[in-house]
Design a protein around this motif. Structure first.
Motif, PDB file in Angstrom:
ATOM      1  N   ALA A 199       0.712  -1.532   0.297  1.00  0.00           N
ATOM      2  CA  ALA A 199       0.035  -0.611  -0.249  1.00  0.00           C
ATOM      3  C   ALA A 199       0.728   1.623  -0.084  1.00  0.00           C
ATOM      4  O   ALA A 199       0.624   1.654  -0.771  1.00  0.00           O
ATOM      5  N   ARG A 200       1.716   0.704   0.515  1.00  0.00           N
ATOM      6  CA  ARG A 200       2.150   2.514   0.648  1.00  0.00           C
ATOM      7  C   ARG A 200       3.717   3.045  -0.122  1.00  0.00           C
ATOM      8  O   ARG A 200       4.306   3.494  -1.393  1.00  0.00           O
ATOM      9  N   PHE A 201       4.416   1.506  -1.114  1.00  0.00           N
ATOM     10  CA  PHE A 201       5.820   1.942  -2.166  1.00  0.00           C
ATOM     11  C   PHE A 201       4.954   1.106  -3.426  1.00  0.00           C
ATOM     12  O   PHE A 201       5.750   1.425  -4.291  1.00  0.00           O
ATOM     13  N   GLY A 202       3.953  -0.043  -3.262  1.00  0.00           N
ATOM     14  CA  GLY A 202       3.533  -0.308  -5.030  1.00  0.00           C
ATOM     15  C   GLY A 202       3.904  -0.959  -5.045  1.00  0.00           C
ATOM     16  O   GLY A 202       5.013  -1.713  -4.406  1.00  0.00           O
ATOM     17  N   THR A 203       3.971  -1.853  -6.440  1.00  0.00           N
ATOM     18  CA  THR A 203       4.924  -3.226  -6.683  1.00  0.00           C
ATOM     19  C   THR A 203       6.460  -2.624  -6.195  1.00  0.00           C
ATOM     20  O   THR A 203       6.845  -1.480  -7.405  1.00  0.00           O
ATOM     21  N   PRO A 204       6.889  -3.354  -5.678  1.00  0.00           N
ATOM     22  CA  PRO A 204       8.714  -3.290  -5.849  1.00  0.00           C
ATOM     23  C   PRO A 204       9.425  -3.566  -6.858  1.00  0.00           C
ATOM     24  O   PRO A 204       8.548  -4.352  -8.309  1.00  0.00           O
ATOM     25  N   PRO A 205      10.954  -2.907  -6.999  1.00  0.00           N
ATOM     26  CA  PRO A 205      10.940  -3.291  -8.147  1.00  0.00           C
ATOM     27  C   PRO A 205      11.996  -4.311  -8.515  1.00  0.00           C
ATOM     28  O   PRO A 205      11.338  -5.216  -7.480  1.00  0.00           O
ATOM     29  N   LEU A 206      11.760  -4.727 -10.156  1.00  0.00           N
ATOM     30  CA  LEU A 206      11.923  -6.031 -10.400  1.00  0.00           C
ATOM     31  C   LEU A 206      13.611  -6.576  -9.838  1.00  0.00           C
ATOM     32  O   LEU A 206      14.291  -7.317  -9.809  1.00  0.00           O
ATOM     33  N   TRP A 207      15.054  -5.019 -10.769  1.00  0.00           N
ATOM     34  CA  TRP A 207      15.657  -5.309 -10.015  1.00  0.00           C
ATOM     35  C   TRP A 207      16.441  -6.502 -10.796  1.00  0.00           C
ATOM     36  O   TRP A 207      17.453  -6.811 -10.731  1.00  0.00           O
ATOM     37  N   PRO A 208      16.239  -6.069 -12.027  1.00  0.00           N
ATOM     38  CA  PRO A 208      16.340  -7.561 -13.063  1.00  0.00           C
ATOM     39  C   PRO A 208      18.317  -7.127 -13.063  1.00  0.00           C
ATOM     40  O   PRO A 208      18.637  -6.049 -13.586  1.00  0.00           O
ATOM     41  N   ARG A 209      19.132  -8.572 -13.580  1.00  0.00           N
ATOM     42  CA  ARG A 209      19.990  -8.794 -13.964  1.00  0.00           C
ATOM     43  C   ARG A 209      20.196  -9.356 -14.943  1.00  0.00           C
ATOM     44  O   ARG A 209      19.470 -10.207 -15.537  1.00  0.00           O
ATOM     45  N   GLU A 210      21.075  -9.136 -16.264  1.00  0.00           N
ATOM     46  CA  GLU A 210      21.590  -9.911 -17.291  1.00  0.00           C
ATOM     47  C   GLU A 210      22.159 -11.475 -16.598  1.00  0.00           C
ATOM     48  O   GLU A 210      23.231 -11.265 -16.336  1.00  0.00           O
ATOM     49  N   PRO A 211      21.756 -12.784 -16.978  1.00  0.00           N
ATOM     50  CA  PRO A 211      22.140 -13.594 -16.832  1.00  0.00           C
ATOM     51  C   PRO A 211      23.357 -13.936 -17.210  1.00  0.00           C
ATOM     52  O   PRO A 211      23.610 -13.245 -18.545  1.00  0.00           O
ATOM     53  N   GLY A 212      24.472 -14.556 -16.700  1.00  0.00           N
ATOM     54  CA  GLY A 212      25.339 -14.540 -16.878  1.00  0.00           C
ATOM     55  C   GLY A 212      27.083 -14.597 -16.178  1.00  0.00           C
ATOM     56  O   GLY A 212      26.627 -14.529 -15.223  1.00  0.00           O
ATOM     57  N   PHE A 213      28.303 -14.437 -17.268  1.00  0.00           N
ATOM     58  CA  PHE A 213      29.409 -14.295 -16.394  1.00  0.00           C
ATOM     59  C   PHE A 213      30.072 -13.063 -15.327  1.00  0.00           C
ATOM     60  O   PHE A 213      29.971 -13.514 -14.363  1.00  0.00           O
TER      61      PHE A 213
END
Length: 222
Positions: free
Chosen positions: A31-45
């Motif tokens: 309710a306060r912050f809304g949907t959180p960030p996905l914070w994605p990272r690129e898979p790999g080395f």
């Protein structure tokens, strides 16, 4: 729908709403912050190297070190890390231990011992076993990779100090929960534990005045 399918923005929102409906302690966060960030990272080395650099230091310091390494090597890839050698990695500011970890990771990927591109086709136990066999990749590091790079929806980062602090706040606990207590408290949030982690990271950052909507979580293992 495949419950192990990578999180998308839509599935992240779906998971956050499901968590808010099932747990009254999480509902105020949504309710306060809304949907959180996905914070994605690129898979790999390169992402695995960055996760190694983040162990036991601030994310800002790790980011600076990674960028310095990237510039000096002309890109963070198995070939460039192997060419630099452990001495070349240390010359860019890596500790002896982290230089050894990154060099060994590069060797295993380069020689085909760790085919990172196949992790998405392997079962999670198989993939975790392969990653945990690499020196320097412990349970927390592997959890963060599965949570942010592979974006699995039901991963709980074991022993994360920021999540422990957020759990203590949100659940009104007298002390920081232990690893076992974190696991027990997070079990009811399945199959959306990775979404719950993001909600709690937002709470942790906001409580310390560090949440700007897209800032990466301050995640570190205990």
């Amino acid at each position: 729908m495949n419950s192990d399918a990578p999180l998308t923005e839509d599935r992240l929102r779906q998971g956050a709403e499901a968590l808010a409906a099932m747990d009254p302690d999480l509902a105020p966060l949504l309710a306060r912050f809304g949907t959180p960030p996905l914070w994605p990272r690129e898979p790999g080395f390169a992402t695995l190297v960055q996760i190694i650099l983040e162990q036991q230091v601030s994310l800002k310091a790790a980011k600076t070190l990674f960028e310095r390494l990237e510039q000096a090597l002309g890109g963070v890839a198995p070939a460039t890390v192997l060419h630099a050698g452990e001495s070349g990695l240390k010359a860019q500011g890596l500790t002896r231990q982290k230089a050894r970890y990154c060099h060994e990771l590069a060797r295993r990927v380069n020689e085909g011992e760790l085919p990172l591109e196949q992790l998405t086709q392997w079962s999670e136990p198989e993939g975790r076993k392969a990653l945990l066999a690499v020196p320097g990749l412990g349970p927390w590091s592997v959890d963060v990779y599965y949570l942010m790079a592979l974006r699995r929806p039901d991963v709980w980062p074991q022993g994360d100090l920021a999540l422990a602090a957020a759990m203590q706040d949100v659940k009104g606990l007298e002390t920081l929960p232990t690893r076992d207590q974190q696991q027990q408290l997070s079990e009811p949030w399945s199959p959306w534990r990775a979404v719950a982690a993001r909600l709690l990271w937002v709470h942790y950052l906001a409580a310390r005045g560090n949440y700007a909507g897209g800032t990466a979580p301050a995640a570190h293992p205990s």
